[in-house]
Structure formats: structure tokens, C-alpha cells
Design an enzyme around this catalytic site. Structure first.
Site, PDB file in Angstrom:
ATOM      1  N   CYS A 110       4.377 -36.212  21.445  1.00 56.07           N
ATOM      2  CA  CYS A 110       3.595 -35.364  22.765  1.00 56.07           C
ATOM      3  C   CYS A 110       2.641 -36.264  23.365  1.00 56.07           C
ATOM      4  O   CYS A 110       1.976 -35.611  24.635  1.00 56.07           O
ATOM      5  CB  CYS A 110       3.785 -33.593  22.380  1.00 56.07           C
ATOM      6  SG  CYS A 110       5.471 -32.794  21.738  1.00 56.07           S
ATOM      7  N   HIS A 244      -1.397 -30.752  28.124  1.00 57.86           N
ATOM      8  CA  HIS A 244       0.074 -30.817  27.174  1.00 57.86           C
ATOM      9  C   HIS A 244       0.865 -29.359  27.099  1.00 57.86           C
ATOM     10  O   HIS A 244      -0.357 -28.736  26.825  1.00 57.86           O
ATOM     11  CB  HIS A 244       0.604 -31.410  25.983  1.00 57.86           C
ATOM     12  CG  HIS A 244       1.035 -31.363  24.920  1.00 57.86           C
ATOM     13  ND1 HIS A 244       3.029 -31.997  25.820  1.00 57.86           N
ATOM     14  CD2 HIS A 244       2.018 -31.093  24.037  1.00 57.86           C
ATOM     15  CE1 HIS A 244       3.516 -31.258  24.853  1.00 57.86           C
ATOM     16  NE2 HIS A 244       3.052 -31.037  23.583  1.00 57.86           N
ATOM     17  N   ASN A 274       8.289 -26.907  26.264  1.00 61.32           N
ATOM     18  CA  ASN A 274       7.717 -28.178  25.593  1.00 61.32           C
ATOM     19  C   ASN A 274       8.994 -29.514  26.281  1.00 61.32           C
ATOM     20  O   ASN A 274       9.282 -29.448  24.940  1.00 61.32           O
ATOM     21  CB  ASN A 274       7.046 -27.660  24.373  1.00 61.32           C
ATOM     22  CG  ASN A 274       6.161 -28.989  24.221  1.00 61.32           C
ATOM     23  OD1 ASN A 274       6.516 -30.093  23.622  1.00 61.32           O
ATOM     24  ND2 ASN A 274       5.846 -28.571  22.310  1.00 61.32           N
TER      25      ASN A 274
HETATM   26  O1  UT7 Z   1       3.612 -30.047  21.448  1.00 62.72           O
HETATM   27  C1  UT7 Z   1       3.758 -30.469  20.144  1.00 62.72           C
HETATM   28  C2  UT7 Z   1       4.141 -29.107  18.591  1.00 62.72           C
HETATM   29  N1  UT7 Z   1       4.545 -28.880  18.941  1.00 62.72           N
HETATM   30  C3  UT7 Z   1       2.968 -27.440  19.593  1.00 62.72           C
HETATM   31  O2  UT7 Z   1       2.275 -27.663  20.092  1.00 62.72           O
HETATM   32  C4  UT7 Z   1       3.279 -25.635  18.610  1.00 62.72           C
HETATM   33  C5  UT7 Z   1       2.517 -25.066  18.179  1.00 62.72           C
HETATM   34  N2  UT7 Z   1       2.318 -23.855  18.072  1.00 62.72           N
HETATM   35  C6  UT7 Z   1       2.999 -22.894  18.767  1.00 62.72           C
HETATM   36  O3  UT7 Z   1       3.458 -23.194  19.751  1.00 62.72           O
HETATM   37  C7  UT7 Z   1       3.096 -21.342  17.589  1.00 62.72           C
HETATM   38  O4  UT7 Z   1       2.968 -21.471  16.152  1.00 62.72           O
HETATM   39  C8  UT7 Z   1       4.717 -21.323  17.538  1.00 62.72           C
HETATM   40  C9  UT7 Z   1       5.290 -20.595  19.355  1.00 62.72           C
HETATM   41  C10 UT7 Z   1       5.622 -22.071  17.465  1.00 62.72           C
HETATM   42  C11 UT7 Z   1       5.291 -19.779  16.852  1.00 62.72           C
HETATM   43  O5  UT7 Z   1       4.107 -18.781  17.701  1.00 62.72           O
HETATM   44  P1  UT7 Z   1       2.777 -18.410  15.779  1.00 62.72           P
HETATM   45  O6  UT7 Z   1       2.233 -17.477  16.790  1.00 62.72           O
HETATM   46  O7  UT7 Z   1       2.161 -19.448  15.586  1.00 62.72           O
HETATM   47  O8  UT7 Z   1       4.001 -17.654  15.408  1.00 62.72           O
HETATM   48  P2  UT7 Z   1       4.638 -17.792  13.571  1.00 62.72           P
HETATM   49  O9  UT7 Z   1       5.157 -18.796  13.273  1.00 62.72           O
HETATM   50  O10 UT7 Z   1       3.243 -17.662  12.799  1.00 62.72           O
HETATM   51  O11 UT7 Z   1       5.906 -16.219  13.770  1.00 62.72           O
HETATM   52  C12 UT7 Z   1       5.727 -15.272  13.611  1.00 62.72           C
HETATM   53  C13 UT7 Z   1       6.133 -14.410  12.632  1.00 62.72           C
HETATM   54  C14 UT7 Z   1       7.101 -14.809  11.542  1.00 62.72           C
HETATM   55  O12 UT7 Z   1       7.908 -13.928  11.508  1.00 62.72           O
HETATM   56  P3  UT7 Z   1       6.895 -12.882  10.212  1.00 62.72           P
HETATM   57  O13 UT7 Z   1       6.571 -13.910   9.390  1.00 62.72           O
HETATM   58  O14 UT7 Z   1       5.601 -12.388  10.978  1.00 62.72           O
HETATM   59  O15 UT7 Z   1       7.500 -11.874   9.959  1.00 62.72           O
HETATM   60  C15 UT7 Z   1       8.425 -15.389  12.485  1.00 62.72           C
HETATM   61  O16 UT7 Z   1       9.044 -15.496  11.719  1.00 62.72           O
HETATM   62  O17 UT7 Z   1       7.232 -14.584  14.722  1.00 62.72           O
HETATM   63  C16 UT7 Z   1       8.180 -14.963  13.697  1.00 62.72           C
HETATM   64  N3  UT7 Z   1       9.695 -15.712  14.387  1.00 62.72           N
HETATM   65  C17 UT7 Z   1       9.886 -15.063  16.223  1.00 62.72           C
HETATM   66  N4  UT7 Z   1      10.395 -14.478  16.301  1.00 62.72           N
HETATM   67  C18 UT7 Z   1      11.057 -13.809  17.251  1.00 62.72           C
HETATM   68  C19 UT7 Z   1       9.108 -17.205  14.806  1.00 62.72           C
HETATM   69  N5  UT7 Z   1      10.449 -17.472  15.644  1.00 62.72           N
HETATM   70  C20 UT7 Z   1      10.512 -16.580  16.826  1.00 62.72           C
HETATM   71  C21 UT7 Z   1      11.463 -16.394  17.405  1.00 62.72           C
HETATM   72  N6  UT7 Z   1      11.469 -14.741  17.843  1.00 62.72           N
HETATM   73  N7  UT7 Z   1      11.962 -17.408  18.645  1.00 62.72           N
END
Ligand code: UT7
Length: 319
Positions: A110, A244, A274
Site C-alpha cells: 500500500c 492511504h 482499500n
Molecule cells: O492497507 C493496509 C493494510 N490494512 C489495513 O490498514 C487494515 C487496518 N486495520 C483495520 O482497518 C481494522 O483492524 C479492520 C477493519 C481490519 C478490523 O476492524 P477492528 O475494529 O480492528 O476489528 P477486529 O479485527 O478487532 O474484530 C472485531 C470483531 C471480531 O469479532 P469478536 O472476536 O469480537 O467476536 C471479528 O471477528 O469483528 C469481527 N469481524 C467482523 N464482523 C462483521 C471481523 N470482520 C468482520 C466483518 N463483519 N466483516
């Protein structure tokens, strides 16, 4: 001598995939995706390859710059999703444009577009080029596990490009790399060698989202401060921050930690998700097309991503 931007262009596939569409495929919801990422829809390529997206963005940038393909001295493309291992996406674009200059791809995930601008600046500094095409193009949809809700709702396809000419508008830059294949990893197909003992891994994006999030916020604040200082500017001088487009919450957190006016942070992640190395030139082209850029404006570009890599720079708008 470095460069100035002569023109911008971008292209996204026609096919729109909404959050509701995805909630029919995996256990997710429009509410979760919108709240956690800011993304409302994204564009996914159907019949287009990465080089088709790159070509369309390149054509638009050349038209905006009023530059013909045969005037180009070099084509660079930032991508991690080239269609072929060889020829590169940049070479495919060279062929499609009917240009004759050298062309190559650069892989820095990225941060790729910012890395590639810095490479371009080196060619200008050595007097090797007078006009260059720099593209960021991705078809990340081919690298997604469409059953993994943690990634398939985030990444998407698109391309952006700039035409550069000799100038003094590239005021400062910073690139960093922190070698890490644990936080974000995209395995490649390992091949058919009967001698290989390597284990096949799914060739899809694996990401520890929370860790990337924390890394990104700190890195962006540090990088933006450093490139402003290098350029002899302060936060009040900034016309636009072009971050980004990974997550609207990352942009919001950076916004809260810095003293740059909140309205100067640009985003279009709502529409495009993204798109990795394409995300910054997609925003830049949108600003240009909307007539928001004024001669003399200071633009701060800031990216982070797989590697882990980060890249930031200050460019003065001279058009
Ligand atoms: O481009 C450069 C590379 N990437 C990035 O910059 C990504 C940076 N990170 C992020 O944008 C965020 O961390 C994400 C959007 C990827 C995830 O958001 P988060 O608030 O950090 O969520 P999390 O991974 O901590 O997950 C929270 C909960 C989990 O459930 P439990 O364990 O709390 O029950 C996940 O399983 O949300 C769940 N979850 C979802 N639920 C519904 C993860 N993806 C989804 C989804 N829909 N699509």
C-alpha cells in the site's frame, strides 16, 4: 532537479459491490463495515485485468497533462497484483499506449505509489528523464479469500496515475520498512517444481487488522511531521493531506492527533474501499478533477502497508 505533476488520471471498474451485497456472501453487515471502516461500496473488476485498469488511468493522466505516449522517458507502476510475473504491468501499459520507453513495476504494497514517486525523483535528479508516467494499479479481488469476512469487505480494485515533468515540486520524502511477514502476508503460488519442499499456502491476503491499525496511526503521524519538517513547513501550511485509504477510523485518529485542520484530510474510501497502491492517486485525481487544487498548494501524501512499509512526501501543486 526533481519533478512536478503535469497531470493526473484514474480508473475504477464499473462493477459496484455494496456492503449489502457482501452480507449475502459472508457473515457481515452494512452497519459493521460502515462503522469499522467507513467503506460503503467498492469496485470489483469483472472482465478487466490489472493492466487494463492501469492503462485507463494512464491514458487519462496523459490527456490531463497534454503529453503524448512517445514523449515518455520511463513508465513505473506500483503494484502487488500484476497479472503476469513478466511482462510487468508497466510494460503492458507501455505496449498498450504504444510508448517506447523503459518500464518496470515496483512492489511496496500500500506504500507502493509513494515509494515509486521517490524512485521517480531519483531518475529526474540524475537527469535521466524529462517526462515520466507513474501508476498505482491493483486488482486485489484476485488475492482475496471471499469467505474471509475480515479481508473481503476491505480490499478492492482500481488505478491512479500521474504524469511527471522536470521541476522542483517534490519537496521532501521519507520511506521506512520494518521487515515483518506476520502482520500482513500475501503468499504467491509456489509453482510446479518436483524438487520443491516448500508448503503451498493459500495465495490470499492474511492480515492482523488490529496490529496494522496501531502501527498505521503512529507511523502516519511521525512520517507526516518528519516530511513537513524536512520541507521547512509547519502543519498550518498544509493544503491537503492525502492518506492511504485503508480505514476511515485510521484517518480520523491521525486527524485528532495532529494540528492540521480536519477538513484538509481527504478520503474517498466510502466509494472505493482499500485499493492499496492505487488509493492515493485515486484521491489525488479526484481533487484535481473537482478543481480543488490551486497553484502553490502543499500536498502531503502518507501511506502504510504490507512489509511493513510506510512512505510520505510533500509535493507542491504547480499546475
Ligand atoms: O492497507 C493496509 C493494510 N490494512 C489495513 O490498514 C487494515 C487496518 N486495520 C483495520 O482497518 C481494522 O483492524 C479492520 C477493519 C481490519 C478490523 O476492524 P477492528 O475494529 O480492528 O476489528 P477486529 O479485527 O478487532 O474484530 C472485531 C470483531 C471480531 O469479532 P469478536 O472476536 O469480537 O467476536 C471479528 O471477528 O469483528 C469481527 N469481524 C467482523 N464482523 C462483521 C471481523 N470482520 C468482520 C466483518 N463483519 N466483516
Amino acid at each position: 532537479m526533481n519533478f512536478e505533476i503535469l497531470g493526473t488520471g484514474s480508473y475504477v471498474p464499473e462493477h459496484v459491490v455494496t456492503n449489502d451485497d457482501l452480507s449475502k456472501m459472508v457473515d457481515t453487515s452494512d452497519e459493521w463495515i460502515t462503522e469499522r471502516t467507513g467503506i460503503r461500496q467498492r469496485r470489483i473488476a469483472v472482465a478487466e485485468a490489472t493492466h487494463d485498469l492501469a492503462y485507463e488511468a494512464a491514458k487519462a493522466a496523459l490527456a490531463d497533462a497534454n503529453v503524448e505516449p512517445n514523449e515518455l522517458d520511463m513508465i513505473l507502476c506500483a503494484t502487488i497484483s500484476s497479472d503476469l510475473a513478466s511482462p510487468s504491468t508497466a510494460i503492458m501499459v507501455q505496449k498498450m499506449l504504444g510508448a517506447t520507453c523503459p518500464a518496470m513495476d515496483i512492489s511496496a504494497a500500500c506504500s507502493g505509489f509513494v515509494y515509486t514517486l521517490d524512485v521517480a525523483a531519483g531518475f529526474f535528479a540524475r537527469g535521466k528523464v524529462k517526462k515520466m508516467l507513474v501508476i498505482g494499479a491493483e486488482r486485489l479481488s484476485k488475492m482475496l479469500d471471499w469467505e474471509d469476512r475480515a479481508t473481503c469487505v476491505i480490499f478492492a480494485d482500481g488505478a491512479g496515475a500521474v504524469v511527471l515533468g522536470e521541476g522542483e515540486a517534490y519537496l521532501s520524502s521519507k520511506l521506512t520498512t520494518k521487515g515483518d511477514d506476520d502482520v500482513i502476508k500475501i503468499p504467491n503460488y509456489i509453482g510446479l517444481s518436483p524438487f520443491s519442499t516448500l508448503e503451498e499456502e493459500k495465495p490470499c491476503i492474511n492480515m492482523k487488522g488490529r496490529e496494522v491499525f496501531k502501527f498505521a496511526v503512529n507511523a502516519m503521524c511521525n512520517d507526516v511531521n518528519e516530511v513537513l519538517e524536512q520541507a521547512g513547513l509547519n502543519q498550518q501550511d498544509v493544503s491537503y493531506v492525502i492518506p492511504h485509504q485503508a480505514n476511515l477510523r485510521i484517518i480520523d485518529m491521525v486527524r485528532r492527533k495532529m494540528e492540521i485542520a480536519p477538513e484538509k484530510y481527504c478520503h474517498n474510501i466510502e466509494k472505493y474501499g482499500n485499493t492499496s497502491s492505487a488509493s492515493i492517486p485515486l484521491v489525488l485525481d479526484e481533487l484535481n478533477k473537482e478543481g480543488k487544487l490551486k497553484t502553490g498548494d502543499y500536498l502531503v501524501l502518507s501511506a502504510f502497508g504490507g512489509g511493513l512499509t510506510t512512505g510520505a512526501c510533500v509535493i507542491q501543486w504547480t499546475k
